[in-house]
Design a protein around this motif. Structure first.
Motif, short mmCIF file in Angstrom:
data_model
loop_
_atom_site.label_atom_id
_atom_site.label_comp_id
_atom_site.label_asym_id
_atom_site.label_seq_id
_atom_site.Cartn_x
_atom_site.Cartn_y
_atom_site.Cartn_z
N SER A 152 -39.15 -78.40 56.99
CA SER A 152 -39.01 -77.92 58.37
C SER A 152 -37.78 -78.52 59.07
O SER A 152 -37.76 -78.68 60.28
CB SER A 152 -40.27 -78.24 59.20
N ILE A 153 -36.77 -78.86 58.29
CA ILE A 153 -35.49 -79.30 58.86
C ILE A 153 -34.64 -78.04 59.05
O ILE A 153 -34.33 -77.36 58.08
CB ILE A 153 -34.77 -80.30 57.94
N GLN A 154 -34.27 -77.75 60.27
CA GLN A 154 -33.50 -76.54 60.55
C GLN A 154 -32.12 -76.90 61.06
O GLN A 154 -31.69 -76.44 62.11
CB GLN A 154 -34.26 -75.67 61.56
N GLU A 155 -31.41 -77.69 60.31
CA GLU A 155 -30.04 -78.06 60.67
C GLU A 155 -29.08 -77.04 60.05
O GLU A 155 -29.08 -76.84 58.84
CB GLU A 155 -29.73 -79.46 60.15
N MET A 156 -28.25 -76.42 60.87
CA MET A 156 -27.37 -75.37 60.39
C MET A 156 -26.25 -75.90 59.51
O MET A 156 -25.77 -75.22 58.60
CB MET A 156 -26.76 -74.61 61.58
#
Length: 91
Positions: free
Chosen positions: A44-48
Protein backbone atom coordinates in the motif's frame (compact mmCIF):
# COMPACT_ATOMS: atom_id res chain seq x y z
CA UNK A 1 14.67 5.15 -58.72
CA UNK A 2 13.89 2.58 -56.05
CA UNK A 3 11.07 0.12 -56.72
CA UNK A 4 8.25 -0.40 -54.26
CA UNK A 5 9.41 -3.91 -53.43
CA UNK A 6 12.90 -2.76 -52.50
CA UNK A 7 11.49 0.12 -50.48
CA UNK A 8 9.12 -2.09 -48.48
CA UNK A 9 11.79 -4.73 -47.95
CA UNK A 10 14.19 -2.09 -46.62
CA UNK A 11 11.45 -0.67 -44.40
CA UNK A 12 10.64 -4.14 -43.07
CA UNK A 13 14.29 -4.81 -42.31
CA UNK A 14 14.62 -1.42 -40.59
CA UNK A 15 11.62 -2.14 -38.37
CA UNK A 16 12.98 -5.59 -37.54
CA UNK A 17 16.34 -4.05 -36.60
CA UNK A 18 14.62 -1.42 -34.44
CA UNK A 19 12.57 -4.08 -32.64
CA UNK A 20 15.63 -6.26 -32.15
CA UNK A 21 17.60 -3.40 -30.65
CA UNK A 22 14.85 -2.07 -28.38
CA UNK A 23 13.42 -5.36 -27.13
CA UNK A 24 15.88 -6.01 -24.25
CA UNK A 25 15.37 -2.52 -22.83
CA UNK A 26 11.59 -2.71 -23.13
CA UNK A 27 11.43 -6.15 -21.50
CA UNK A 28 13.51 -4.99 -18.53
CA UNK A 29 11.39 -1.85 -18.12
CA UNK A 30 8.24 -3.99 -18.21
CA UNK A 31 9.50 -6.53 -15.67
CA UNK A 32 10.78 -3.87 -13.27
CA UNK A 33 7.56 -1.86 -13.63
CA UNK A 34 5.40 -4.90 -12.90
CA UNK A 35 7.58 -5.90 -9.94
CA UNK A 36 7.49 -2.44 -8.39
CA UNK A 37 3.75 -2.16 -9.07
CA UNK A 38 3.15 -5.49 -7.36
CA UNK A 39 5.30 -4.39 -4.42
CA UNK A 40 3.35 -1.14 -4.17
CA UNK A 41 0.03 -2.98 -4.27
CA UNK A 42 1.10 -5.45 -1.59
CA UNK A 43 2.50 -2.81 0.78
CA UNK A 44 0.00 0.00 0.00
CA UNK A 45 2.89 2.37 -0.74
CA UNK A 46 1.64 4.76 -3.41
CA UNK A 47 4.75 6.79 -4.13
CA UNK A 48 4.83 7.91 -7.76
CA UNK A 49 8.61 8.26 -7.92
CA UNK A 50 9.29 4.76 -6.60
CA UNK A 51 9.14 3.20 -10.06
CA UNK A 52 11.39 5.77 -11.72
CA UNK A 53 14.75 5.00 -10.09
CA UNK A 54 14.66 1.18 -10.43
CA UNK A 55 13.48 1.43 -14.05
CA UNK A 56 16.17 3.95 -14.90
CA UNK A 57 18.87 1.83 -13.23
CA UNK A 58 17.68 -1.34 -14.97
CA UNK A 59 17.48 0.34 -18.36
CA UNK A 60 20.98 1.80 -18.00
CA UNK A 61 22.44 -1.57 -16.99
CA UNK A 62 20.75 -3.43 -19.85
CA UNK A 63 21.72 -0.72 -22.33
CA UNK A 64 25.32 -0.92 -21.20
CA UNK A 65 25.32 -4.73 -21.44
CA UNK A 66 23.67 -4.89 -24.87
CA UNK A 67 25.31 -1.86 -26.47
CA UNK A 68 27.68 -4.05 -28.49
CA UNK A 69 24.87 -6.24 -29.80
CA UNK A 70 22.80 -3.19 -30.73
CA UNK A 71 25.74 -1.66 -32.57
CA UNK A 72 26.38 -4.90 -34.46
CA UNK A 73 22.71 -5.11 -35.48
CA UNK A 74 22.70 -1.51 -36.71
CA UNK A 75 25.98 -1.92 -38.62
CA UNK A 76 24.72 -5.17 -40.16
CA UNK A 77 21.52 -3.44 -41.30
CA UNK A 78 23.41 -0.58 -42.89
CA UNK A 79 26.03 -2.85 -44.47
CA UNK A 80 23.46 -5.28 -45.78
CA UNK A 81 20.66 -2.98 -46.92
CA UNK A 82 21.25 0.74 -46.87
CA UNK A 83 24.78 1.04 -48.26
CA UNK A 84 24.12 -1.30 -51.21
CA UNK A 85 21.06 0.81 -52.05
CA UNK A 86 23.17 3.95 -52.02
CA UNK A 87 25.90 2.39 -54.16
CA UNK A 88 23.64 0.53 -56.54
CA UNK A 89 20.78 2.95 -56.72
CA UNK A 90 18.18 0.41 -55.56
CA UNK A 91 19.01 -2.34 -58.00
Amino acid sequence: MMSEGVFYDTLRQAMLAAITMSLPILVVALVIGLSVGLFQALTSIQEMTLTFVPKLAGILVVFWLTMGIMTQALVAFFDGHVIPLIHGGGL
